[in-house]
Design a protein around this motif. Structure first.
Motif, PDB file in Angstrom:
ATOM      1  N   GLY A 312       0.815  -1.205   0.000  1.00  0.00           N
ATOM      2  CA  GLY A 312       0.000   0.000   0.000  1.00  0.00           C
ATOM      3  C   GLY A 312       0.851   1.258   0.000  1.00  0.00           C
ATOM      4  O   GLY A 312       0.550   2.222  -0.721  1.00  0.00           O
ATOM      5  N   ASP A 313       1.920   1.256   0.791  1.00  0.00           N
ATOM      6  CA  ASP A 313       2.833   2.407   0.810  1.00  0.00           C
ATOM      7  C   ASP A 313       3.445   2.635  -0.571  1.00  0.00           C
ATOM      8  O   ASP A 313       3.584   3.783  -1.020  1.00  0.00           O
ATOM      9  CB  ASP A 313       3.937   2.187   1.845  1.00  0.00           C
ATOM     10  N   TRP A 314       3.805   1.542  -1.250  1.00  0.00           N
ATOM     11  CA  TRP A 314       4.388   1.674  -2.588  1.00  0.00           C
ATOM     12  C   TRP A 314       3.382   2.255  -3.576  1.00  0.00           C
ATOM     13  O   TRP A 314       3.742   3.052  -4.437  1.00  0.00           O
ATOM     14  CB  TRP A 314       4.880   0.315  -3.095  1.00  0.00           C
ATOM     15  N   MET A 315       2.119   1.823  -3.459  1.00  0.00           N
ATOM     16  CA  MET A 315       1.097   2.331  -4.378  1.00  0.00           C
ATOM     17  C   MET A 315       0.928   3.846  -4.227  1.00  0.00           C
ATOM     18  O   MET A 315       0.739   4.568  -5.207  1.00  0.00           O
ATOM     19  CB  MET A 315      -0.242   1.623  -4.138  1.00  0.00           C
ATOM     20  N   VAL A 316       1.025   4.327  -2.991  1.00  0.00           N
ATOM     21  CA  VAL A 316       0.974   5.769  -2.750  1.00  0.00           C
ATOM     22  C   VAL A 316       2.216   6.430  -3.357  1.00  0.00           C
ATOM     23  O   VAL A 316       2.129   7.439  -4.074  1.00  0.00           O
ATOM     24  CB  VAL A 316       0.879   6.071  -1.240  1.00  0.00           C
ATOM     25  N   GLU A 317       3.374   5.845  -3.076  1.00  0.00           N
ATOM     26  CA  GLU A 317       4.644   6.391  -3.574  1.00  0.00           C
ATOM     27  C   GLU A 317       4.701   6.397  -5.102  1.00  0.00           C
ATOM     28  O   GLU A 317       5.186   7.364  -5.716  1.00  0.00           O
ATOM     29  CB  GLU A 317       5.792   5.547  -3.005  1.00  0.00           C
ATOM     30  N   TRP A 318       4.188   5.337  -5.735  1.00  0.00           N
ATOM     31  CA  TRP A 318       4.260   5.215  -7.192  1.00  0.00           C
ATOM     32  C   TRP A 318       3.136   5.968  -7.911  1.00  0.00           C
ATOM     33  O   TRP A 318       3.153   6.086  -9.123  1.00  0.00           O
ATOM     34  CB  TRP A 318       4.206   3.737  -7.601  1.00  0.00           C
ATOM     35  N   GLY A 319       2.140   6.420  -7.130  1.00  0.00           N
ATOM     36  CA  GLY A 319       1.081   7.221  -7.725  1.00  0.00           C
ATOM     37  C   GLY A 319      -0.053   6.421  -8.351  1.00  0.00           C
ATOM     38  O   GLY A 319      -0.525   6.765  -9.441  1.00  0.00           O
ATOM     39  N   TYR A 320      -0.525   5.388  -7.668  1.00  0.00           N
ATOM     40  CA  TYR A 320      -1.630   4.567  -8.179  1.00  0.00           C
ATOM     41  C   TYR A 320      -2.792   4.533  -7.186  1.00  0.00           C
ATOM     42  O   TYR A 320      -3.111   3.487  -6.610  1.00  0.00           O
ATOM     43  CB  TYR A 320      -1.156   3.138  -8.473  1.00  0.00           C
ATOM     44  N   PRO A 321      -3.445   5.665  -6.950  1.00  0.00           N
ATOM     45  CA  PRO A 321      -4.573   5.687  -5.995  1.00  0.00           C
ATOM     46  C   PRO A 321      -5.727   4.791  -6.447  1.00  0.00           C
ATOM     47  O   PRO A 321      -6.508   4.321  -5.603  1.00  0.00           O
ATOM     48  CB  PRO A 321      -4.990   7.162  -5.967  1.00  0.00           C
ATOM     49  N   GLU A 322      -5.848   4.546  -7.756  1.00  0.00           N
ATOM     50  CA  GLU A 322      -6.932   3.694  -8.251  1.00  0.00           C
ATOM     51  C   GLU A 322      -6.792   2.246  -7.774  1.00  0.00           C
ATOM     52  O   GLU A 322      -7.767   1.493  -7.769  1.00  0.00           O
ATOM     53  CB  GLU A 322      -7.006   3.751  -9.782  1.00  0.00           C
ATOM     54  N   GLY A 354      -3.116   5.894   9.715  1.00  0.00           N
ATOM     55  CA  GLY A 354      -4.441   6.497   9.683  1.00  0.00           C
ATOM     56  C   GLY A 354      -4.699   7.390   8.493  1.00  0.00           C
ATOM     57  O   GLY A 354      -5.709   8.103   8.466  1.00  0.00           O
ATOM     58  N   GLU A 355      -3.821   7.359   7.486  1.00  0.00           N
ATOM     59  CA  GLU A 355      -4.047   8.155   6.278  1.00  0.00           C
ATOM     60  C   GLU A 355      -5.062   7.441   5.391  1.00  0.00           C
ATOM     61  O   GLU A 355      -4.970   6.229   5.183  1.00  0.00           O
ATOM     62  CB  GLU A 355      -2.732   8.353   5.526  1.00  0.00           C
ATOM     63  N   TYR A 356      -6.008   8.207   4.859  1.00  0.00           N
ATOM     64  CA  TYR A 356      -7.035   7.609   4.001  1.00  0.00           C
ATOM     65  C   TYR A 356      -6.438   7.271   2.647  1.00  0.00           C
ATOM     66  O   TYR A 356      -5.822   8.108   1.979  1.00  0.00           O
ATOM     67  CB  TYR A 356      -8.208   8.571   3.834  1.00  0.00           C
ATOM     68  N   LEU A 357      -6.610   6.007   2.215  1.00  0.00           N
ATOM     69  CA  LEU A 357      -6.028   5.534   0.962  1.00  0.00           C
ATOM     70  C   LEU A 357      -7.029   5.499  -0.177  1.00  0.00           C
ATOM     71  O   LEU A 357      -6.677   5.726  -1.340  1.00  0.00           O
ATOM     72  CB  LEU A 357      -5.428   4.134   1.175  1.00  0.00           C
ATOM     73  N   GLY A 358      -8.267   5.174   0.128  1.00  0.00           N
ATOM     74  CA  GLY A 358      -9.289   5.093  -0.917  1.00  0.00           C
ATOM     75  C   GLY A 358     -10.430   4.197  -0.493  1.00  0.00           C
ATOM     76  O   GLY A 358     -10.345   3.481   0.512  1.00  0.00           O
ATOM     77  N   GLY A 359     -11.492   4.240  -1.259  1.00  0.00           N
ATOM     78  CA  GLY A 359     -12.641   3.425  -0.891  1.00  0.00           C
ATOM     79  C   GLY A 359     -13.613   3.303  -2.038  1.00  0.00           C
ATOM     80  O   GLY A 359     -13.389   3.804  -3.150  1.00  0.00           O
ATOM     81  N   ALA A 360     -14.702   2.591  -1.776  1.00  0.00           N
ATOM     82  CA  ALA A 360     -15.745   2.388  -2.784  1.00  0.00           C
ATOM     83  C   ALA A 360     -17.031   2.014  -2.073  1.00  0.00           C
ATOM     84  O   ALA A 360     -17.037   1.605  -0.898  1.00  0.00           O
ATOM     85  CB  ALA A 360     -15.347   1.282  -3.754  1.00  0.00           C
ATOM     86  N   GLU A 361     -18.147   2.138  -2.799  1.00  0.00           N
ATOM     87  CA  GLU A 361     -19.465   1.810  -2.253  1.00  0.00           C
ATOM     88  C   GLU A 361     -20.299   1.135  -3.333  1.00  0.00           C
ATOM     89  O   GLU A 361     -20.292   1.558  -4.485  1.00  0.00           O
ATOM     90  CB  GLU A 361     -20.149   3.086  -1.785  1.00  0.00           C
ATOM     91  N   LEU A 362     -20.964   0.049  -2.954  1.00  0.00           N
ATOM     92  CA  LEU A 362     -21.848  -0.665  -3.878  1.00  0.00           C
ATOM     93  C   LEU A 362     -23.157  -0.945  -3.180  1.00  0.00           C
ATOM     94  O   LEU A 362     -23.233  -1.053  -1.962  1.00  0.00           O
ATOM     95  CB  LEU A 362     -21.216  -1.987  -4.326  1.00  0.00           C
ATOM     96  N   GLU A 363     -24.207  -1.115  -3.986  1.00  0.00           N
ATOM     97  CA  GLU A 363     -25.531  -1.413  -3.431  1.00  0.00           C
ATOM     98  C   GLU A 363     -26.246  -2.404  -4.348  1.00  0.00           C
ATOM     99  O   GLU A 363     -26.078  -2.368  -5.559  1.00  0.00           O
ATOM    100  CB  GLU A 363     -26.357  -0.139  -3.322  1.00  0.00           C
ATOM    101  N   SER A 364     -26.968  -3.317  -3.739  1.00  0.00           N
ATOM    102  CA  SER A 364     -27.748  -4.261  -4.567  1.00  0.00           C
ATOM    103  C   SER A 364     -29.105  -4.487  -3.943  1.00  0.00           C
ATOM    104  O   SER A 364     -29.326  -4.134  -2.786  1.00  0.00           O
ATOM    105  CB  SER A 364     -27.012  -5.597  -4.674  1.00  0.00           C
TER     106      SER A 364
END
Length: 364
Positions: A312-322, A354-364
């Motif tokens: 996760g730290d690498w993804m932040v460092e490399w610039g891949y929030p998606e 505690g830094e926010y990394l990302g999220g998503a929401e789905l409903e069915s």
């Protein structure tokens, strides 16, 4: 969660069984005017169990007996606690049961015990009533009896439990449905989750936040300050169980908050995320990384990472929030599939700091 010790595991006994044994010892001491050093009781698991007693005292009108709660090899906050029963004669017929020092009192609806009563659950109450009633019946005695259960260190022990969040104040609960504690059965933890859900529902809450531990809960409370404390429940490793309980009590939305490690498992469809149950699968994490176009030359680094949080730290460092969004979407899909839909599910990922990394929401 604690690591499981090697070798055969010892069964232990619930606080309810201990309280019942102490009530019997105190009543016998009161009737026979002698020190009762051990008693044998029948527990709902279907066996007779013998308890040793100490601090047995008696007068013509009152007696008490204590035992030390042995949880066996189960990781239980109440292991080693001193359980005391005090028995007195009553002018009223029947057996009256109450809690003394260190036994919590219910202050919120939604539990199997009415507001205002001592947190002595229905099965332990029935065990105490039945056992005390049998002693009186065997001696052809029709006198009424008051039984008060106390736990001297109960208020301090309760700080290690969910009682405060459940609205049980002043001490621990006297629990147990079978009288026996099966090592690492986790039944008591699951029960506390189910009770927390019921309390939240009784407060009119329709959105709950499930976290894997105390640290992630603190982060979640900062994310959703508009929600009351009762909406936040530490589910530990029990993702699937907690989600099903939320649906069962009628919640409309679940918001999961936690870190990469455990939620990378949820994204694979693993709903019990203890380290012993399922190790981190770095090839799965690499697959998510490929999906968001992380270069192939980074894959070996991901596959040999020490922890999922490091990735996760690498993804932040490399610039891949998606990456975090896609992982969160996959978690939501897996939970919805597990509970067969009909809810709104959100997943929010944070770093160890505690830094926010990302999220998503789905409903069915």
């Amino acid at each position: 969660m604690l690591d499981v010790p090697e070798g055969p595991l010892r069964h232990g006994y619930t606080t309810g069984a201990c309280a019942t044994a102490c009530a019997k010892a105190a009543l016998l001491a009161l009737i026979e005017q002698r020190v009762v050093e051990e008693t044998t009781i029948w527990i709902p698991a279907g066996e007779w169990v013998t308890f040793q007693h100490h601090d047995v005292r008696y007068t013509a009108s009152e007696a008490q007996a204590a035992t030390i709660k042995d949880g066996g090899d189960d990781p239980d906050a109440t292991h080693g606690a001193k359980i005391i029963a005090t028995v007195t004669w009553s002018d009223k017929p029947g057996v009256e049961i109450d809690g003394g020092v260190g036994v919590g009192r219910v202050t919120k609806p939604g539990l199997p015990i009415p507001v205002g009563m001592a947190a002595i659950n229905p099965v332990p109450r029935q065990m105490i009533q039945s056992t005390v009633g049998s002693v009186l019946s065997e001696r052809d005695m029709e006198r009424g009896v008051n039984v008060v259960i106390s736990v001297p260190d109960g208020e301090e022990i309760a700080k290690k439990t969910l009682n405060g969040r459940l609205g049980i104040l002043g001490g621990i609960s006297i629990l147990g449905t079978r009288g026996i504690v099966v090592p690492f059965s986790t039944s008591s933890y699951k029960a506390s989750i189910a009770y927390a859900m019921s309390v939240a529902k009784a407060q009119g809450i329709q959105t709950i936040v499930l976290t894997t531990g105390g640290r992630s809960e603190k982060y979640a409370m900062k994310l959703f300050p508009e929600l009351p404390d009762e909406a936040f429940i530490e589910m530990g490793d029990f993702v699937g169980f907690s989600a099903k309980q939320a649906k069962r009590v009628g919640m409309k939305e679940i918001r999961f908050v936690g870190m990469m490690g455990k939620f990378s498992k949820v994204a694979q469809g693993i709903m019990m995320v203890h380290a012993k149950s399922a190790p981190i699968d770095f090839s799965f994490i690499a697959k998510i990384a490929r999906h968001v176009a992380v270069p192939e030359e980074k894959m070996e680094q991901i596959l040999t990472a020490n922890t999922a949080n490091q990735v996760g730290d690498w993804m932040v460092e490399w610039g891949y929030p998606e990456f975090f969004h896609h992982l969160a979407v996959t978690c939501c899909e897996q939970v919805l599939d597990h509970i067969r839909g009909e809810m709104r599910i959100a997943t929010h990922l944070t770093s160890l700091n505690g830094e926010y990394l990302g999220g998503a929401e789905l409903e069915s």
